[in-house]
Design a protein around this motif. Structure first.
Motif, short mmCIF file in Angstrom:
data_model
loop_
_atom_site.label_atom_id
_atom_site.label_comp_id
_atom_site.label_asym_id
_atom_site.label_seq_id
_atom_site.Cartn_x
_atom_site.Cartn_y
_atom_site.Cartn_z
N CYS A 126 0.83 -1.20 0.00
CA CYS A 126 0.00 0.00 0.00
C CYS A 126 0.87 1.25 0.00
O CYS A 126 0.63 2.19 -0.76
N PHE A 127 1.90 1.27 0.84
CA PHE A 127 2.77 2.44 0.93
C PHE A 127 3.51 2.68 -0.39
O PHE A 127 3.70 3.84 -0.80
N LEU A 128 3.90 1.62 -1.07
CA LEU A 128 4.63 1.76 -2.33
C LEU A 128 3.73 2.27 -3.45
O LEU A 128 4.23 2.70 -4.50
N GLY A 129 2.41 2.21 -3.24
CA GLY A 129 1.49 2.78 -4.22
C GLY A 129 0.66 1.78 -4.99
O GLY A 129 -0.14 2.18 -5.85
N TYR A 130 0.81 0.49 -4.72
CA TYR A 130 0.02 -0.51 -5.44
C TYR A 130 -1.44 -0.41 -5.00
O TYR A 130 -1.74 -0.34 -3.81
N ARG A 131 -2.35 -0.47 -5.96
CA ARG A 131 -3.78 -0.33 -5.66
C ARG A 131 -4.49 -1.66 -5.58
O ARG A 131 -5.58 -1.76 -5.03
N SER A 132 -3.91 -2.71 -6.13
CA SER A 132 -4.46 -4.07 -6.03
C SER A 132 -3.32 -5.01 -5.66
O SER A 132 -2.25 -4.97 -6.28
N ASN A 133 -3.57 -5.85 -4.66
CA ASN A 133 -2.54 -6.76 -4.17
C ASN A 133 -3.11 -8.17 -4.15
O ASN A 133 -4.04 -8.46 -3.40
N TYR A 134 -2.56 -9.05 -4.99
CA TYR A 134 -3.02 -10.43 -5.09
C TYR A 134 -2.00 -11.32 -4.36
O TYR A 134 -0.83 -11.36 -4.75
N ILE A 135 -2.43 -12.02 -3.32
CA ILE A 135 -1.50 -12.76 -2.46
C ILE A 135 -1.59 -14.26 -2.73
O ILE A 135 -2.65 -14.87 -2.56
N LEU A 136 -0.48 -14.86 -3.13
CA LEU A 136 -0.40 -16.31 -3.34
C LEU A 136 0.31 -16.97 -2.16
O LEU A 136 1.16 -16.37 -1.51
N GLY A 137 -0.01 -18.23 -1.89
CA GLY A 137 0.70 -19.01 -0.89
C GLY A 137 0.47 -18.58 0.54
O GLY A 137 1.22 -18.99 1.43
N MET A 138 -0.57 -17.81 0.80
CA MET A 138 -0.86 -17.37 2.17
C MET A 138 -1.86 -18.34 2.79
O MET A 138 -3.02 -18.04 3.00
N ASP A 139 -1.40 -19.54 3.10
CA ASP A 139 -2.27 -20.59 3.62
C ASP A 139 -2.53 -20.45 5.12
O ASP A 139 -3.58 -20.86 5.62
N LEU A 140 -1.56 -19.93 5.86
CA LEU A 140 -1.69 -19.68 7.30
C LEU A 140 -2.12 -20.93 8.07
O LEU A 140 -2.98 -20.88 8.94
N GLY A 141 -1.55 -22.06 7.70
CA GLY A 141 -1.86 -23.31 8.39
C GLY A 141 -3.09 -24.03 7.88
O GLY A 141 -3.42 -25.11 8.36
N GLY A 142 -3.76 -23.47 6.91
CA GLY A 142 -5.01 -24.04 6.42
C GLY A 142 -4.86 -25.37 5.71
O GLY A 142 -5.82 -26.13 5.57
N THR A 143 -3.64 -25.68 5.23
CA THR A 143 -3.41 -26.95 4.54
C THR A 143 -2.85 -28.02 5.48
O THR A 143 -2.68 -29.16 5.07
N GLY A 144 -2.53 -27.62 6.71
CA GLY A 144 -1.94 -28.57 7.65
C GLY A 144 -0.46 -28.79 7.45
O GLY A 144 0.14 -29.64 8.11
N LYS A 145 0.16 -28.04 6.54
CA LYS A 145 1.59 -28.17 6.28
C LYS A 145 2.26 -26.82 6.49
O LYS A 145 1.60 -25.81 6.75
#
Length: 318
Positions: A220-239
């Motif tokens: 956001c600070f760098l100026g991007y208006r859309s941010n698409y996040i990959l690989g943000m599982d946060l433990g949801g896959t159990g791995k």
């Protein structure tokens, strides 16, 4: 450092500077208007930039690449031509694809201590590398010549900047509760130094218990208006991670999820709705629900990034 030396140093630093305890005692920073000189054993060994001058330097959209197991199923080559932010050891995935990210963020000291090749590869990729003071300290210890590169920037936690006394909970809340550039949750005042959203890198960012929260604030600070996040599982896959390396104990995202990660992203969503930028989670099995950060597929993200109006309308409408 021996246990005795650690105890002595803790006493010397006192409560106000205990956030510097994990930095080596021979490490130092000398701040200038446009950057910092890195000091090691009293000698200047390099210079790093500050994040502040990069404000709104970039725009449109970016793909943030985290290291959850779901990243292993992604063909990163599909992101060619798009600005990408590599988190921690996601640089491995970029190397496999013959690509380099625009930015790299590493704030977990365990990466600097146990995954050194990820640090080196991030720097030598030529990407803008945003490292913590602890990370710079580890570089001084292991390979100070890397500080000769001009693509390294210091990124810091709000209220815990190197060389400045830390701010206790009461003073922190008093200082930032009415600050228009800082988003806090009054129901979690006790965790205010960790949970929040900062719109100003000069004040620092909120840790939120995961590097992804740093990256969302930075994008956001760098100026991007859309941010698409990959690989943000946060433990949801159990791995743990897509690369399956056992050299360091994986973070317990489920333990830290509530309230830290959950509320941090709730505040990120609030900031996004108020400030006109967008965040999407491309991990279908992420612990973070779509009600907080909308979940979409990579195909939908690429279509949105290309300006496909029909998708934009479907996503944005409540």
């Amino acid at each position: 450092m021996s246990k005795l030396h650690t105890i002595i140093r803790r006493l010397r630093l006192g409560t106000a500077y205990r956030h510097q305890l994990t930095c080596h005692p021979d490490f130092g920073l000398e701040r200038h208007e446009d950057g910092c000189s890195v000091l090691w054993r009293g000698r200047r060994v390099g210079r790093v930039g500050l994040v502040g001058p990069l404000k709104n330097r970039y725009g449109d959209h970016c793909f943030t690449v985290a290291t959850g197991p779901s990243l292993g199923e992604v063909d990163l080559g599909r992101l060619a031509g798009h600005d990408c932010i590599s988190l921690n050891c996601a640089i491995r995935k970029f190397a496999e694809a013959g690509m380099r990210p625009r930015h790299c963020v590493i704030v977990d000291r365990r990466i600097f201590e146990n995954q050194w090749e990820c640090v080196r590869d991030s720097i030598t990729s030529g990407a803008n590398c945003f490292f913590s003071a602890v990370g710079l300290s580890r570089i001084c210890e292991r390979e100070p010549e890397l500080l000769g590169h001009d693509n390294i920037f210091l990124i810091e936690a709000i209220g815990r900047r190197f060389g400045f006394p830390g701010v206790d909970k009461e003073r922190f809340h008093a200082a930032y509760r009415d600050d228009p550039e800082v988003v806090l949750d009054p129901e979690h005042a006790a965790q205010a130094r960790t949970i929040g959203f900062s719109l100003n890198a000069d004040k620092g960012f909120f840790p939120g218990k995961t590097v992804a929260t740093w990256a969302v604030q930075l994008a956001c600070f760098l100026g991007y208006r859309s941010n698409y996040i990959l690989g943000m599982d946060l433990g949801g896959t159990g791995k743990a991670h897509f690369y399956g390396d056992n050299r360091m104990r994986p973070p317990d995202f489920l333990k830290d999820y509530d309230p830290y990660i959950r509320v941090a992203f709730e505040l990120a969503r609030r900031a996004a709705d108020d400030r006109g930028f967008r965040i999407f989670n491309l991990s279908a099995h992420s612990t973070l629900p779509a009600e907080i950060i909308p979940k979409i597929s990579l195909e939908e993200a690429l279509a949105d990034a290309s300006g496909a109006a029909i998708f934009s309308e479907r996503v944005v409408q409540p």
